[in-house]
Design a protein around this motif. Sequence first.
Motif, short mmCIF file in Angstrom:
data_model
loop_
_atom_site.label_atom_id
_atom_site.label_comp_id
_atom_site.label_asym_id
_atom_site.label_seq_id
_atom_site.Cartn_x
_atom_site.Cartn_y
_atom_site.Cartn_z
N GLU A 140 0.86 -1.19 0.00
CA GLU A 140 0.00 0.00 0.00
C GLU A 140 0.89 1.23 0.00
N ALA A 141 0.90 1.95 -1.12
CA ALA A 141 1.71 3.16 -1.23
C ALA A 141 0.96 4.34 -0.64
N GLU A 142 1.59 4.99 0.33
CA GLU A 142 0.94 6.08 1.06
C GLU A 142 1.90 7.24 1.27
N VAL A 143 1.36 8.37 1.72
CA VAL A 143 2.15 9.47 2.24
C VAL A 143 1.84 9.58 3.73
N ALA A 144 2.78 10.16 4.48
CA ALA A 144 2.62 10.22 5.93
C ALA A 144 3.30 11.47 6.48
N VAL A 145 2.89 11.85 7.68
CA VAL A 145 3.53 12.98 8.38
C VAL A 145 3.94 12.54 9.78
N VAL A 146 4.93 13.25 10.32
CA VAL A 146 5.35 13.08 11.71
C VAL A 146 5.02 14.38 12.43
N THR A 147 4.41 14.28 13.59
CA THR A 147 3.95 15.48 14.29
C THR A 147 4.83 15.86 15.47
N GLY A 148 4.69 17.11 15.87
CA GLY A 148 5.11 17.55 17.18
C GLY A 148 3.95 17.37 18.14
N ASP A 149 3.98 18.05 19.29
CA ASP A 149 2.86 18.00 20.23
C ASP A 149 1.68 18.77 19.67
N VAL A 150 0.50 18.17 19.71
CA VAL A 150 -0.74 18.83 19.30
C VAL A 150 -1.76 18.59 20.41
N ILE A 168 7.07 8.99 2.80
CA ILE A 168 6.21 8.06 2.09
C ILE A 168 6.29 6.73 2.82
N ALA A 169 5.29 5.88 2.60
CA ALA A 169 5.18 4.64 3.36
C ALA A 169 4.68 3.49 2.49
N ASN A 170 5.05 2.28 2.89
CA ASN A 170 4.45 1.07 2.35
C ASN A 170 3.76 0.37 3.52
N ASP A 171 2.47 0.55 3.60
CA ASP A 171 1.68 0.01 4.71
C ASP A 171 1.17 -1.39 4.31
N TRP A 172 2.01 -2.39 4.50
CA TRP A 172 1.69 -3.75 4.10
C TRP A 172 0.34 -4.21 4.65
N LEU A 182 -12.21 -7.99 10.67
CA LEU A 182 -13.24 -6.95 10.70
C LEU A 182 -14.58 -7.50 11.15
N ALA A 183 -14.83 -8.78 10.87
CA ALA A 183 -16.10 -9.39 11.28
C ALA A 183 -16.22 -9.45 12.80
N LYS A 184 -15.09 -9.40 13.50
CA LYS A 184 -15.12 -9.40 14.96
C LYS A 184 -15.56 -8.05 15.52
N GLY A 185 -15.54 -7.01 14.65
CA GLY A 185 -15.97 -5.69 15.08
C GLY A 185 -14.96 -4.95 15.93
N PHE A 186 -13.68 -5.37 15.86
CA PHE A 186 -12.67 -4.73 16.70
C PHE A 186 -11.50 -4.19 15.89
N GLY A 187 -11.58 -4.25 14.56
CA GLY A 187 -10.59 -3.62 13.71
C GLY A 187 -9.42 -4.51 13.32
N PHE A 188 -8.45 -3.89 12.59
CA PHE A 188 -7.27 -4.59 12.09
C PHE A 188 -6.32 -4.94 13.23
N PHE A 189 -5.65 -6.07 13.07
CA PHE A 189 -4.53 -6.37 13.97
C PHE A 189 -3.52 -7.27 13.25
N GLN A 190 -3.78 -8.58 13.17
CA GLN A 190 -2.85 -9.47 12.49
C GLN A 190 -2.72 -9.17 11.00
N SER A 191 -3.75 -8.58 10.44
CA SER A 191 -3.76 -8.30 9.00
C SER A 191 -2.93 -7.08 8.63
N LYS A 192 -2.38 -6.37 9.62
CA LYS A 192 -1.56 -5.18 9.34
C LYS A 192 -0.18 -5.36 9.96
N PRO A 193 0.74 -5.99 9.22
CA PRO A 193 2.09 -6.21 9.74
C PRO A 193 2.93 -4.93 9.71
N ALA A 194 4.24 -5.06 9.93
CA ALA A 194 5.12 -3.90 10.05
C ALA A 194 5.13 -3.06 8.78
N THR A 195 5.01 -1.75 8.96
CA THR A 195 5.03 -0.77 7.87
C THR A 195 6.46 -0.34 7.57
#
Length: 339
Positions: A140-150, A168-172, A182-195
């Motif tokens: 997954e080709a993405e763009v990303a930012v790093v923040t200071g305190d907000v 830029i990022a590759n969000d595997w 997603l069927a568990k209703g609690f979101g991504f976990f194992q399906s989103k490995p290291a970016t």
Amino acid sequence: MKLATYRDGSRDGQLVVVSRDLQSAHYATGIAHKLQQVLDDWNFLAPQLQDLYDTLNGGKARHAFPFDPAQCMAPLPRAYQWADGSAYLNHVELVRAARNAEVPKTFYEDPLMYQGGSDDFLGPQEDARFLSEEWGIDFEAEVAVVTGDVPMGAGPEQALDGVRLLMIANDWSLRNLIPNELAKGFGFFQSKPATAFSPVAVTPDELGDAWEGGRIQLVLQSAWNGRKVGMCDAGPDMTFHFGQLISHICKTRNVRAGTIVGSGTVSNKGVIDAKGRTEWPKGYSCIAEKRAIETIQDGKPSTEFMRFGDTIRIEMKGKDGQSVFGAIEQRVVGPAQPA
């Protein structure tokens, strides 16, 4: 300025300043050892790094050395937070259209976002290792930012002022694991490995007018096994800009320096050709979107997900044709062989 993190045997690496043309670098040891230190004390340390950057670009840095992206970890090898949005609603529309599902109206009013693992990022040329091809391996080709305190409650404009660096990022993604999670209703976990992230992170001023309204107005290129599959414009079809994404996080909590916020898959709208058929001439930034397009056009997907040995290259070039962040170049590999 442009900053990178070199491998030094530690978890967090060594901060280096990189020249604008990505040809030379200089250790930032006399100013800060780690990028997180700089983010924690930005107003004091960033100007010193800027001075070193200017000296490096002027060819007057005495201890400069050739920059080698292969020595880079992710700019922040581990972060306090990794929050990934889905700011390109065209991507959501395509994926849902492929399964005959409507996009809820609220998706256009409130950003989609999940909180990913931030303790173990991949470097730009680090192999992406998976235990099974059956998991549905996808880049997954993405763009990303790093923040200071907000601060909590910050609106989009105030939140945008908190952007310190761009990447830029590759969000595997592991597509075949996603439905059950997603069927568990609690979101991504194992399906989103290291970016994985680009070799360098850059301050917004490096982009000039290509950083506009919280969006990067440049083309994100993706090449799968050496074949260019995506030339997606990161600007015009980004429904929610980075100020809005950061503000979304701030609704109930403070955002602390060192938070990374992703855009989600960069995606462009299709165009209707002379025969009335919709085409996507700018390609795609993930295989799932290509498969959705095939399903819409032909009734079923024909493109398979990645296999062991496949490669992916993701890069963004400036208006001068030069690489802005350096390239993410990764190979998909299988389980480690026993010694």
